[in-house]
Design a protein around this motif. Structure first.
Motif, PDB file in Angstrom:
ATOM      1  N   VAL A   4       0.842  -1.202   0.000  1.00 41.59           N
ATOM      2  CA  VAL A   4       0.000   0.000   0.000  1.00 41.59           C
ATOM      3  C   VAL A   4       0.871   1.242   0.000  1.00 41.59           C
ATOM      4  O   VAL A   4       0.635   2.184  -0.760  1.00 41.59           O
ATOM      5  CB  VAL A   4      -0.970  -0.001   1.201  1.00 41.59           C
ATOM      6  N   HIS A   5       1.885   1.262   0.851  1.00 45.57           N
ATOM      7  CA  HIS A   5       2.779   2.418   0.910  1.00 45.57           C
ATOM      8  C   HIS A   5       3.482   2.657  -0.420  1.00 45.57           C
ATOM      9  O   HIS A   5       3.541   3.782  -0.907  1.00 45.57           O
ATOM     10  CB  HIS A   5       3.826   2.220   2.005  1.00 45.57           C
ATOM     11  N   VAL A   6       4.025   1.621  -1.017  1.00 45.70           N
ATOM     12  CA  VAL A   6       4.745   1.748  -2.281  1.00 45.70           C
ATOM     13  C   VAL A   6       3.794   2.171  -3.391  1.00 45.70           C
ATOM     14  O   VAL A   6       4.110   3.058  -4.191  1.00 45.70           O
ATOM     15  CB  VAL A   6       5.481   0.437  -2.630  1.00 45.70           C
ATOM     16  N   THR A   7       2.597   1.584  -3.448  1.00 47.42           N
ATOM     17  CA  THR A   7       1.617   1.945  -4.470  1.00 47.42           C
ATOM     18  C   THR A   7       1.244   3.414  -4.358  1.00 47.42           C
ATOM     19  O   THR A   7       1.230   4.133  -5.358  1.00 47.42           O
ATOM     20  CB  THR A   7       0.362   1.059  -4.351  1.00 47.42           C
ATOM     21  N   GLN A   8       0.946   3.877  -3.147  1.00 47.23           N
ATOM     22  CA  GLN A   8       0.600   5.284  -2.954  1.00 47.23           C
ATOM     23  C   GLN A   8       1.763   6.194  -3.331  1.00 47.23           C
ATOM     24  O   GLN A   8       1.564   7.239  -3.951  1.00 47.23           O
ATOM     25  CB  GLN A   8       0.160   5.545  -1.519  1.00 47.23           C
ATOM     26  N   LEU A   9       2.961   5.815  -2.951  1.00 47.76           N
ATOM     27  CA  LEU A   9       4.139   6.615  -3.276  1.00 47.76           C
ATOM     28  C   LEU A   9       4.310   6.735  -4.789  1.00 47.76           C
ATOM     29  O   LEU A   9       4.531   7.827  -5.320  1.00 47.76           O
ATOM     30  CB  LEU A   9       5.383   5.996  -2.638  1.00 47.76           C
ATOM     31  N   LEU A  10       4.180   5.626  -5.503  1.00 46.42           N
ATOM     32  CA  LEU A  10       4.337   5.647  -6.956  1.00 46.42           C
ATOM     33  C   LEU A  10       3.228   6.451  -7.636  1.00 46.42           C
ATOM     34  O   LEU A  10       3.490   7.201  -8.578  1.00 46.42           O
ATOM     35  CB  LEU A  10       4.389   4.224  -7.507  1.00 46.42           C
ATOM     36  N   GLU A  11       1.991   6.307  -7.165  1.00 43.37           N
ATOM     37  CA  GLU A  11       0.886   7.080  -7.731  1.00 43.37           C
ATOM     38  C   GLU A  11       1.104   8.574  -7.517  1.00 43.37           C
ATOM     39  O   GLU A  11       0.883   9.384  -8.420  1.00 43.37           O
ATOM     40  CB  GLU A  11      -0.443   6.657  -7.093  1.00 43.37           C
TER      41      GLU A  11
END
Length: 167
Positions: free
Chosen positions: A7-14
């Motif tokens: 979740v953290h990585v996905t949000q960061l990339l978005e």
């Protein structure tokens, strides 16, 4: 732990993709980081119960959650003196699976309540918007007002405005 990181990585990339796009298009993005201080302690019971009903949680399940939340009292002790017992009108248990689920259900509709982009992770929130004109500043302020209407106890010292631009 894996889902936490995902979740953290996905949000960061978005977020990075959005900000990079705005910089490439020669305008800036303003991002406000909100730290909802003691957010679990501030969830209003009645408002949460209304939201549960709007999600279709009714009948025995709704009654069970109401029973979990209500009927508690507290008082303060200071130097051996006690305050009057007062009913607890807000707050959900952080240490329980049900408490976490109830918190997520309480804030779940926040992204639909704002026009700017909002990313939620537990009790940390970031609201951001590409700024092309003063209309965008006004919209971002309205969205901040909407986010704070959830009554989760924003600490002004723990909130941060971060502009991202090409200069």
């Amino acid at each position: 732990m894996v889902s936490f990181l995902a979740v953290h990585v996905t949000q960061l990339l978005e977020t990075l993709e959005t900000w990079t796009t705005t910089i490439d298009e020669a305008y800036s993005t303003d991002c406000i980081y909100l730290d909802f201080a003691k957010a679990f302690d501030k969830v209003p019971h009645e408002r949460l119960l209304q939201k549960l009903s709007s999600y279709g949680i009714n009948g025995n399940m709704h009654s069970w959650v109401r029973s979990f939340l209500t009927g508690r009292k507290q008082r303060v002790t200071c130097n051996g003196a006690y305050s009057k017992w007062q009913e607890v009108l807000s707050g959900i248990s952080q240490g329980s699976v049900l408490g976490l689920i109830l918190f997520v259900l309480y804030v779940n509709d926040m992204p639909e309540a704002v026009q700017s982009t909002i990313k939620l992770f537990a009790d940390d929130t970031k609201v951001f918007r590409g700024i092309k004109s003063t209309v965008d500043f006004v919209t971002l302020q309205e969205d901040l007002n909407q986010a704070t209407s959830y009554k989760l106890g924003q600490e002004p010292g723990n909130c941060l405005l971060t502009p991202a631009n090409a200069t």
